[in-house]
Design a protein around this motif. Structure first.
Motif, PDB file in Angstrom:
ATOM      1  N   ALA A  10       0.821  -1.217   0.000  1.00 43.70           N
ATOM      2  CA  ALA A  10       0.000   0.000   0.000  1.00 43.70           C
ATOM      3  C   ALA A  10       0.856   1.269   0.000  1.00 43.70           C
ATOM      4  CB  ALA A  10      -0.932  -0.001   1.205  1.00 43.70           C
ATOM      5  N   LEU A  11       2.148   1.126   0.253  1.00 37.31           N
ATOM      6  CA  LEU A  11       3.012   2.314   0.286  1.00 37.31           C
ATOM      7  C   LEU A  11       3.378   2.748  -1.133  1.00 37.31           C
ATOM      8  CD1 LEU A  11       5.460   1.356   3.188  1.00 37.31           C
ATOM      9  CD2 LEU A  11       3.446   2.834   3.306  1.00 37.31           C
ATOM     10  N   VAL A  12       3.100   4.009  -1.432  1.00 37.78           N
ATOM     11  CA  VAL A  12       3.392   4.528  -2.770  1.00 37.78           C
ATOM     12  C   VAL A  12       4.650   5.385  -2.699  1.00 37.78           C
ATOM     13  CG1 VAL A  12       2.521   5.922  -4.680  1.00 37.78           C
ATOM     14  CG2 VAL A  12       0.940   4.579  -3.286  1.00 37.78           C
ATOM     15  N   LYS A  13       5.622   5.061  -3.523  1.00 40.46           N
ATOM     16  CA  LYS A  13       6.871   5.833  -3.534  1.00 40.46           C
ATOM     17  C   LYS A  13       6.680   7.161  -4.252  1.00 40.46           C
ATOM     18  CE  LYS A  13      10.875   2.920  -2.901  1.00 40.46           C
ATOM     19  NZ  LYS A  13      10.255   1.689  -2.358  1.00 40.46           N
ATOM     20  N   ASP A  14       7.345   8.171  -3.754  1.00 34.77           N
ATOM     21  CA  ASP A  14       7.296   9.491  -4.393  1.00 34.77           C
ATOM     22  C   ASP A  14       7.987   9.428  -5.762  1.00 34.77           C
ATOM     23  OD1 ASP A  14       6.755  12.367  -4.291  1.00 34.77           O
ATOM     24  OD2 ASP A  14       8.940  12.564  -4.217  1.00 34.77           O
ATOM     25  N   LYS A  15       7.530  10.306  -6.672  1.00 38.90           N
ATOM     26  CA  LYS A  15       8.074  10.302  -8.029  1.00 38.90           C
ATOM     27  C   LYS A  15       9.564  10.606  -8.035  1.00 38.90           C
ATOM     28  CE  LYS A  15       4.896  13.261  -9.144  1.00 38.90           C
ATOM     29  NZ  LYS A  15       4.049  14.254  -9.814  1.00 38.90           N
ATOM     30  N   LYS A  16       9.930  11.617  -7.231  1.00 37.68           N
ATOM     31  CA  LYS A  16      11.310  12.090  -7.290  1.00 37.68           C
ATOM     32  C   LYS A  16      12.203  11.405  -6.277  1.00 37.68           C
ATOM     33  CE  LYS A  16      10.727  16.745  -9.075  1.00 37.68           C
ATOM     34  NZ  LYS A  16      10.700  18.168  -8.745  1.00 37.68           N
ATOM     35  N   ASN A  17      11.628  11.174  -5.094  1.00 39.40           N
ATOM     36  CA  ASN A  17      12.475  10.751  -3.996  1.00 39.40           C
ATOM     37  C   ASN A  17      12.018   9.412  -3.417  1.00 39.40           C
ATOM     38  OD1 ASN A  17      14.010  10.518  -1.678  1.00 39.40           O
ATOM     39  ND2 ASN A  17      14.057  12.750  -1.379  1.00 39.40           N
ATOM     40  N   PRO A  18      12.761   8.360  -3.690  1.00 34.99           N
ATOM     41  CA  PRO A  18      12.348   7.032  -3.210  1.00 34.99           C
ATOM     42  C   PRO A  18      12.371   6.919  -1.686  1.00 34.99           C
ATOM     43  CG  PRO A  18      14.546   6.950  -4.196  1.00 34.99           C
ATOM     44  CD  PRO A  18      14.019   8.319  -4.454  1.00 34.99           C
ATOM     45  N   ASN A  19      12.997   7.901  -1.012  1.00 29.34           N
ATOM     46  CA  ASN A  19      12.992   7.899   0.452  1.00 29.34           C
ATOM     47  C   ASN A  19      11.617   8.217   1.024  1.00 29.34           C
ATOM     48  OD1 ASN A  19      15.606   7.236   1.020  1.00 29.34           O
ATOM     49  ND2 ASN A  19      16.334   9.360   0.971  1.00 29.34           N
TER      50      ASN A  19
ATOM     51  N   LEU B  54       1.192   6.492   2.510  1.00 30.22           N
ATOM     52  CA  LEU B  54       0.108   5.547   2.761  1.00 30.22           C
ATOM     53  C   LEU B  54      -1.178   6.367   2.681  1.00 30.22           C
ATOM     54  CD1 LEU B  54      -1.030   2.791   3.545  1.00 30.22           C
ATOM     55  CD2 LEU B  54      -0.525   3.308   5.928  1.00 30.22           C
ATOM     56  N   ALA B  55      -1.937   6.150   1.613  1.00 31.33           N
ATOM     57  CA  ALA B  55      -3.079   7.025   1.346  1.00 31.33           C
ATOM     58  C   ALA B  55      -4.292   6.643   2.188  1.00 31.33           C
ATOM     59  CB  ALA B  55      -3.433   6.956  -0.139  1.00 31.33           C
ATOM     60  N   ALA B  56      -5.168   7.633   2.370  1.00 31.80           N
ATOM     61  CA  ALA B  56      -6.438   7.385   3.038  1.00 31.80           C
ATOM     62  C   ALA B  56      -7.423   6.817   2.031  1.00 31.80           C
ATOM     63  CB  ALA B  56      -6.976   8.693   3.611  1.00 31.80           C
ATOM     64  N   ALA B  57      -8.437   6.137   2.542  1.00 34.20           N
ATOM     65  CA  ALA B  57      -9.496   5.661   1.654  1.00 34.20           C
ATOM     66  C   ALA B  57     -10.442   6.817   1.388  1.00 34.20           C
ATOM     67  CB  ALA B  57     -10.239   4.505   2.307  1.00 34.20           C
ATOM     68  N   GLN B  58     -10.840   6.967   0.159  1.00 36.17           N
ATOM     69  CA  GLN B  58     -11.710   8.087  -0.169  1.00 36.17           C
ATOM     70  C   GLN B  58     -13.178   7.711  -0.001  1.00 36.17           C
ATOM     71  OE1 GLN B  58     -11.232  11.006  -0.288  1.00 36.17           O
ATOM     72  NE2 GLN B  58     -12.400  12.135  -1.809  1.00 36.17           N
ATOM     73  N   THR B  59     -13.456   6.436  -0.051  1.00 41.12           N
ATOM     74  CA  THR B  59     -14.859   6.032  -0.053  1.00 41.12           C
ATOM     75  C   THR B  59     -15.371   5.628   1.330  1.00 41.12           C
ATOM     76  OG1 THR B  59     -14.120   3.817  -0.626  1.00 41.12           O
ATOM     77  CG2 THR B  59     -14.839   5.235  -2.434  1.00 41.12           C
ATOM     78  N   ARG B  60     -14.533   5.715   2.333  1.00 42.30           N
ATOM     79  CA  ARG B  60     -14.974   5.288   3.661  1.00 42.30           C
ATOM     80  C   ARG B  60     -14.931   6.463   4.621  1.00 42.30           C
ATOM     81  NH1 ARG B  60     -14.254  -0.348   3.877  1.00 42.30           N
ATOM     82  NH2 ARG B  60     -15.055  -0.246   6.000  1.00 42.30           N
ATOM     83  N   ASP B  61     -15.477   6.284   5.824  1.00 47.41           N
ATOM     84  CA  ASP B  61     -15.382   7.374   6.792  1.00 47.41           C
ATOM     85  C   ASP B  61     -14.480   6.978   7.960  1.00 47.41           C
ATOM     86  OD1 ASP B  61     -16.814   5.883   8.597  1.00 47.41           O
ATOM     87  OD2 ASP B  61     -18.729   6.802   8.093  1.00 47.41           O
ATOM     88  N   LYS B  62     -14.366   7.896   8.925  1.00 54.44           N
ATOM     89  CA  LYS B  62     -13.384   7.729   9.998  1.00 54.44           C
ATOM     90  C   LYS B  62     -13.613   6.492  10.861  1.00 54.44           C
ATOM     91  CE  LYS B  62     -12.070  12.049   9.020  1.00 54.44           C
ATOM     92  NZ  LYS B  62     -12.592  12.785   7.868  1.00 54.44           N
TER      93      LYS B  62
END
Lengths: 270, 212
Positions: free
Chosen positions: A74-83, A87-95
């Motif tokens: 689930a971890l998405v690497k940044d375009k420029k910096n692999p460091n 970890l994104a939030a879900a857009q379709t769910r609530d807290k």
């Protein structure tokens, strides 16, 4: 390795939590540290946009918690910096899709392999806030020099002080407008710090560059010339323990400023 | 001259550099914020504050004539402690007869309102210290302490006030009343040089009460 888990919070919405998370995270990664940014604003995710990663999100934090994927997937690497990873939030769910224990577990796992885990907290003091602070041991409270933002920040500081795990609470004053402070139309940095009484970690000037950097999906710290970018780089250095003086935000005096001063002196005589 | 001042006003408005304008907006915000934060932090509601204010006015009015309009009740944070700053400009001191009359009147009122209730007096609760600005020799404190010593009802009244202060103390931070020097003494005080108080002091007389 045990990294530091820092929650970026504010109480009030719209004061720049997500911008701050994206910029501090990017700055820390640029200086060679391994950073994971967690967006905990379920249903209102935006950190991916600010980093320009919105098209790369496959799995979200809810997928991790509901075991549809592994944390690493689930971890998405940044375009420029692999460091830098997100970890994104879900857009379709609530807290309510996540609880504090689950988030703490994710933070605990991530800090094993990273120097920094930055948790972008949603606005408010409810479940979302409780989740976001659960795994953190440090907090950066973002506020602007406005009454409503300061009041909410005070509330948040009060809540953070009740959490034993949180050992450090620092203030980041965002969207400061030196010209308004000079004309006594905006609370100064000293005013705000005097009221909230927590140590300052950064002063970020209002910068129109933030708008364009958000448009492009590129944090302003990547812009070497932007004042706000410099201010955020300084924040990252302070987080790393360096003593960096705060930016002198006094604008150079132009003709108008001189005339204003002359008028002010005239007034005394009258 | 009026042409000049018109021009001046227009200029200052144009440049928006008059300190009052800016000051007003910034300091209004700071003051409003301080008050509202103290209410948030201590759970002091405006109703309790108003009650406290009016009881303090009642109490002090028996001894001195106050400018109630200019009464200023503020909170200040000193480290971990919250201080309650009360500043009331004193228009003039009352003479002994007036004070006696006021106390008698208050006693009557108290008898009516406290009918059926037992009045307990405890010494520790009636401590009141009244302080003045340094340069003022006349002391309100003497009059007030003397009178309250000889007056049990008075103690009951301060018990009541103290009860509120105690209530406030139940919240985590300690509230105490402190003296605060009046910065802008109202003109009435300055002009009222015939009052029995020191007339060379333009400062309003301040009232302090020790913490509960």
């Amino acid at each position: 390795m045990t990294g530091r888990v820092i929650v970026i919070t504010s109480g009030k919405g719209g004061v720049g939590k997500t911008t701050t998370s994206a910029n501090i995270g990017t700055a820390l990664a640029k200086s060679g540290h391994k950073v994971v940014l967690i967006d905990t604003d379920l249903g209102l995710r935006n950190l991916d946009l600010l980093l320009g990663l919105e098209n790369r999100i496959v799995y979200t934090i809810v997928d991790v918690i509901e075991e549809r994927c592994k944390l690493k997937q689930a971890l998405v690497k940044d375009k420029k910096n692999p460091n830098l990873q997100l970890l994104a939030a879900a857009q379709t769910r609530d807290k309510t899709a996540v609880n504090a224990d689950q988030l703490k577990e994710i933070c605990d796992t991530l800090k094993e392999e990273n120097d920094f885990v930055l948790v972008d907290c949603p606005a408010g003091i409810e479940q979302g806030f409780q989740n976001a602070v659960a795994g953190a041991s440090e907090a950066v409270v973002v506020t602007t020099p406005e009454m409503s933002a300061i009041r909410d920040a005070d509330r948040i500081i009060g809540l953070l002080n009740t959490k034993e795990e949180i050992t450090s609470v620092k203030l980041l004053l965002n969207r400061v407008r030196p010209n308004l402070i000079k004309s006594n139309e905006m609370m100064s940095v000293d005013d705000v710090v005097g009221i909230l009484e927590i140590p300052l970690v950064g002063i970020i000037p209002e910068d129109t560059g933030i708008i364009t950097s958000t448009n492009k999906g590129e944090p302003i710290v990547n812009d070497e010339n932007a004042l706000a970018g410099k201010a955020y780089r300084n924040v990252a250095e302070r987080i790393l323990g360096e003593e960096v003086p705060f930016l002198d935000l006094d604008e150079p005096k132009g003709i108008m400023a001189k005339i204003k001063n002359a008028i002010a002196k005239l007034k005394v005589k009258v | 001259m009026s042409l000049f001042s018109d021009l001046y006003n227009t200029l200052t408005k144009f440049f928006r550099s008059t300190e009052e304008q800016g000051d007003a907006s910034k300091s209004v915000a700071t003051n409003r914020l301080k008050l509202v934060l103290m209410q948030d932090r201590t759970n002091l509601t405006p109703r309790i504050l108003e009650q406290m204010r009016s009881e303090l006015i009642d109490l002090l009015s028996r001894y001195v004539e106050l400018d109630k309009e200019l009464l200023d009740l503020n909170f200040e944070q000193e480290g971990d402690q919250v201080a309650l700053m009360l500043s009331i400009p004193v228009i003039r001191a009352k003479d002994e007869e007036e004070i006696d009359a006021a106390i008698r009147e208050h006693e009557e009122l108290l008898k009516v309102s406290m009918a059926g209730k037992e009045i307990e007096t405890s010494e520790e609760d009636s401590e009141e210290i009244i302080e003045e600005p340094e340069n003022s020799e006349e002391t309100v404190s003497e009059e007030i302490t003397n009178d309250s010593n000889s007056d049990e009802e008075e103690k009951a009244e301060s018990d009541k006030t103290d009860a509120i202060v105690k209530e406030l103390n139940e919240v985590p931070k300690i509230i105490k009343k402190k003296e605060k020097k009046e910065v802008s003494a109202p003109e009435e005080i300055i002009s009222n040089s015939g009052n029995p108080f020191k007339s060379d002091s333009n400062d309003a007389n301040m009232v302090e009460s020790s913490e509960g």
